[in-house]
Design a protein around this motif. Structure first.
Motif, PDB file in Angstrom:
ATOM      1  N   VAL A 107     -17.427  -6.048   0.642  1.00 48.98           N
ATOM      2  CA  VAL A 107     -17.263  -7.664  -0.066  1.00 48.98           C
ATOM      3  C   VAL A 107     -18.674  -7.624  -0.219  1.00 48.98           C
ATOM      4  O   VAL A 107     -19.046  -8.461  -1.302  1.00 48.98           O
ATOM      5  CB  VAL A 107     -16.814  -8.346   1.132  1.00 48.98           C
ATOM      6  CG1 VAL A 107     -16.969  -9.862   0.665  1.00 48.98           C
ATOM      7  CG2 VAL A 107     -15.520  -7.967   1.607  1.00 48.98           C
ATOM      8  N   LYS A 129      -9.752  -6.718   2.264  1.00 48.93           N
ATOM      9  CA  LYS A 129     -10.871  -7.536   2.629  1.00 48.93           C
ATOM     10  C   LYS A 129     -11.347  -8.401   1.491  1.00 48.93           C
ATOM     11  O   LYS A 129     -11.923  -9.414   1.741  1.00 48.93           O
ATOM     12  CB  LYS A 129     -11.924  -7.024   3.461  1.00 48.93           C
ATOM     13  CG  LYS A 129     -11.468  -6.207   4.928  1.00 48.93           C
ATOM     14  CD  LYS A 129     -12.702  -5.724   5.284  1.00 48.93           C
ATOM     15  CE  LYS A 129     -12.426  -5.012   6.681  1.00 48.93           C
ATOM     16  NZ  LYS A 129     -13.418  -4.170   7.128  1.00 48.93           N
ATOM     17  N   ASP A 157     -11.698 -10.642  -1.537  1.00 52.09           N
ATOM     18  CA  ASP A 157     -10.963 -11.868  -2.209  1.00 52.09           C
ATOM     19  C   ASP A 157     -11.112 -11.587  -3.742  1.00 52.09           C
ATOM     20  O   ASP A 157     -12.455 -11.721  -4.387  1.00 52.09           O
ATOM     21  CB  ASP A 157     -11.817 -13.115  -1.811  1.00 52.09           C
ATOM     22  CG  ASP A 157     -11.345 -14.415  -2.540  1.00 52.09           C
ATOM     23  OD1 ASP A 157     -10.532 -14.324  -3.363  1.00 52.09           O
ATOM     24  OD2 ASP A 157     -11.982 -15.306  -2.208  1.00 52.09           O
ATOM     25  N   SER A 166     -10.387 -13.255  -6.300  1.00 53.09           N
ATOM     26  CA  SER A 166     -10.544 -14.792  -6.881  1.00 53.09           C
ATOM     27  C   SER A 166     -12.209 -15.158  -6.646  1.00 53.09           C
ATOM     28  O   SER A 166     -12.451 -16.058  -7.191  1.00 53.09           O
ATOM     29  CB  SER A 166      -9.534 -15.711  -6.204  1.00 53.09           C
ATOM     30  OG  SER A 166      -9.847 -15.989  -5.107  1.00 53.09           O
ATOM     31  N   ALA A 167     -12.773 -14.501  -5.828  1.00 52.97           N
ATOM     32  CA  ALA A 167     -14.179 -14.934  -5.760  1.00 52.97           C
ATOM     33  C   ALA A 167     -15.142 -14.993  -6.658  1.00 52.97           C
ATOM     34  O   ALA A 167     -14.844 -13.830  -7.772  1.00 52.97           O
ATOM     35  CB  ALA A 167     -14.856 -13.851  -4.780  1.00 52.97           C
ATOM     36  N   LYS A 194     -15.664 -10.890  -8.534  1.00 49.05           N
ATOM     37  CA  LYS A 194     -15.212  -9.788  -7.743  1.00 49.05           C
ATOM     38  C   LYS A 194     -14.048  -8.986  -8.483  1.00 49.05           C
ATOM     39  O   LYS A 194     -14.327  -7.705  -8.526  1.00 49.05           O
ATOM     40  CB  LYS A 194     -14.655 -10.264  -6.395  1.00 49.05           C
ATOM     41  CG  LYS A 194     -14.855  -9.101  -5.410  1.00 49.05           C
ATOM     42  CD  LYS A 194     -15.870  -8.315  -5.231  1.00 49.05           C
ATOM     43  CE  LYS A 194     -16.014  -7.074  -4.490  1.00 49.05           C
ATOM     44  NZ  LYS A 194     -17.155  -6.545  -4.093  1.00 49.05           N
TER      45      LYS A 194
END
Length: 145
Positions: free
Chosen positions: A42, A93, A95, A97-98, A110
């Motif tokens: 992440v 884990k 996202d 859409s980050a 991301k």
């Protein structure tokens, strides 16, 4: 990932160390695995390097050494298995859409970073397969179902 594994398994010993440093077969394979592993996180801070990682092989230009001791095929297949097993849990884990990817040297969302990671892995996997094929080892296209 499967195409990279097939290239690792099929690589003749005669080309494992071939190529002008830092473009040897083994080092390109490690590079592809290292960054696939890192970019599955992440954020960069979440990354834990493989227990056999050596900074002189892959880290940054200040520490990378062109005369680094090569990893063996067995070691890189072990690393491949670790990264491959890591994909599903890590992907859950992430996202997608980050707005930021969590890797400081990339300023992109991301989802774009995940696509970049896939492209990077595919590019180096293709380079390695080409080298294996040029050495006379014909490898079938491989996909998992």
């Amino acid at each position: 990932m499967d195409m990279l594994r097939v290239a690792l398994e099929g690589c003749p010993e005669t080309i494992w160390n071939s190529g002008t440093p830092p473009r040897q077969f083994w080092r390109l394979a490690y590079h592809a695995l290292f960054y696939t592993h890192l970019y599955l996180e992440v954020t960069e801070a979440d990354f834990q390097a493989w227990e056999k990682h050596r900074d002189e092989v892959e880290s940054d230009q200040e520490r990378e050494r062109l005369d680094a001791t090569p990893y063996t095929r067995e070691e890189l297949l072990e690393y491949w298995a670790l990264v491959d097993a890591h994909i599903d849990t890590q992907f859950d884990k992430i996202d997608l859409s980050a707005p930021e990817c969590g890797i400081p040297w990339y300023t992109l969302p991301k989802l774009d970073h995940v696509i970049l990671n896939l492209r990077h892995l595919s590019e180096h996997g293709g380079q390695l397969r080409d080298r294996v094929m040029e050495a006379g080892v014909d490898q079938r296209w491989f996909t998992r179902r």
